[in-house]
Design a protein around this motif. Structure first.
Motif, short mmCIF file in Angstrom:
data_model
loop_
_atom_site.label_atom_id
_atom_site.label_comp_id
_atom_site.label_asym_id
_atom_site.label_seq_id
_atom_site.Cartn_x
_atom_site.Cartn_y
_atom_site.Cartn_z
N LYS A 210 0.82 -1.17 -0.11
CA LYS A 210 0.04 0.07 -0.09
C LYS A 210 0.89 1.27 -0.04
CE LYS A 210 -4.32 -1.62 1.37
NZ LYS A 210 -4.23 -2.58 0.42
N GLY B 205 -7.86 -10.13 -1.31
CA GLY B 205 -6.24 -10.11 -1.48
C GLY B 205 -5.55 -9.86 -0.02
N ASP C 42 -7.43 -14.75 0.25
CA ASP C 42 -6.73 -14.93 -0.73
C ASP C 42 -6.64 -16.39 -1.43
OD1 ASP C 42 -4.04 -12.93 -1.38
OD2 ASP C 42 -3.98 -14.82 -2.08
C1 LIG Z 1 -1.94 -6.70 -4.37
S1 LIG Z 1 -1.85 -8.17 -3.54
C2 LIG Z 1 -2.74 -7.85 -2.08
C3 LIG Z 1 -2.13 -6.91 -1.20
C4 LIG Z 1 -2.38 -6.75 0.20
N1 LIG Z 1 -3.99 -6.24 0.06
C5 LIG Z 1 -1.80 -5.56 1.00
O1 LIG Z 1 -2.20 -4.26 1.05
O2 LIG Z 1 -0.67 -5.97 1.37
C6 LIG Z 1 -2.87 -9.26 -4.46
C7 LIG Z 1 -3.37 -10.41 -3.82
O3 LIG Z 1 -4.49 -11.06 -4.34
C8 LIG Z 1 -4.29 -12.53 -4.71
N2 LIG Z 1 -5.37 -12.91 -5.61
C9 LIG Z 1 -5.05 -13.00 -7.15
N3 LIG Z 1 -6.18 -13.39 -7.53
C10 LIG Z 1 -6.96 -13.68 -6.48
C11 LIG Z 1 -8.42 -14.47 -6.38
N4 LIG Z 1 -8.87 -14.86 -7.46
N5 LIG Z 1 -8.98 -14.61 -5.26
C12 LIG Z 1 -8.43 -13.97 -4.30
N6 LIG Z 1 -7.25 -13.49 -4.12
C13 LIG Z 1 -6.50 -13.57 -5.31
C14 LIG Z 1 -2.83 -12.61 -4.68
O4 LIG Z 1 -2.54 -13.89 -4.50
C15 LIG Z 1 -2.05 -11.61 -4.04
O5 LIG Z 1 -1.95 -12.12 -2.81
#
Ligand SMILES: C[S@@+](CC[C@H](N)C(=O)[O-])C[C@H]1O[C@@H](n2cnc3c(N)ncnc32)[C@H](O)[C@@H]1O
Length: 239
Positions: free
Chosen positions: A63, A87, A113
């Motif tokens: 973030k 996520g 996730d």
């Molecule tokens: C941008 S990161 C999240 C960052 C976190 N919210 C943070 O601020 O530290 C995106 C995450 O979404 C997950 N992701 C991708 N596709 C997904 C799905 N279909 N359902 C759930 N999570 C998913 C990835 O594994 C990754 O960990």
């Protein structure tokens, strides 16, 4: 032309063209929106030093601190009983929300996730759910974990392709209670202003969603710090 007048007219030309150059630089190159967009692009290009090197109490979170401050203000104002996060990544953002909720002595987080990253911080206010944010199993688990009458906030920060975000918006918007927020993260993709070649992303999904959901409005006041990873993505449920 006498040499004195020639020198004077040369000097005047130099002064006027310098003044014009300074005016153009100020008006065009140093326009605040341009400076902010350039800073935003610089921040993203330097991921290793910036958003991939940001931690809450030692746990990584992807973030911008400008956005986490806005989350803090919203969580303080709304005081949701439940914050759903799609996520989780390494858990830094949910740990941050949980710390705020500790201070407020209210709230819990349901974070989803598809990947099970190691090292996520255990916390009594956080429930980690494993699966795709759009799967029927996860939606059922979320519904079962929320009690009738609880206030709910949602933040979507998983797969940032428009098709996935649109599916999430369809599935998650009805969790959000009036007066609370649905945050669609990383609307800055696809040239808003970073990653111009990403293709349709969160921004485009929000545009489509708002056409048929007048109960949500963009809250542009949440972009008050200039740079937000979520331009046009701070949605308030107004009714
Ligand atoms: C941008 S990161 C999240 C960052 C976190 N919210 C943070 O601020 O530290 C995106 C995450 O979404 C997950 N992701 C991708 N596709 C997904 C799905 N279909 N359902 C759930 N999570 C998913 C990835 O594994 C990754 O960990």
């Amino acid at each position: 032309m006498p040499s004195g007048r020639l020198a004077l007219s040369l000097a005047l030309t130099v002064v006027l063209s310098s003044a014009l150059g300074a005016y153009v630089t100020y008006k065009v190159l140093l326009r605040p929106e341009r400076v902010i967009a350039n800073y935003h692009r610089w921040y993203h290009r330097n991921a290793a030093a910036t958003f991939n090197n940001t931690h809450w109490l030692g746990v990584p979170t992807q973030k911008s601190p400008l956005d986490t401050w806005i989350f803090q203000e919203i969580i303080h104002e709304v005081k949701p009983d439940v914050l759903i996060e799609a996520g989780t990544y390494k858990g830094g953002s949910s740990f941050y929300y949980a710390s705020l909720m500790d201070l407020l002595q209210k709230g819990r987080i349901l974070t989803v996730d598809i990947e099970d990253y190691p090292g996520k911080p255990p916390h009594p206010r956080i429930q980690f759910l494993l699966g795709s944010s759009t799967s029927a199993q996860i939606i059922d688990q979320l519904k079962a974990a929320i009690r009738p009458g609880e206030s709910v906030m949602v933040t979507l920060d998983s797969d940032h392709h428009a098709a996935h975000v649109s599916a999430e918006l369809d599935l998650y918007h009805s969790f959000v209670t009036p007066g609370s927020y649905l945050v669609v993260e990383d609307t800055h993709f696809n040239g808003h202003p970073i990653l111009p070649n990403f293709g349709p992303g969160p921004y485009e999904a929000v545009e489509a969603f708002l056409k048929s959901h007048p109960e949500f409005e963009r809250d542009r006041t949440r972009e008050k710090f200039g740079m937000s990873f979520n331009p046009g993505g701070w949605l308030k449920r107004v009714r």
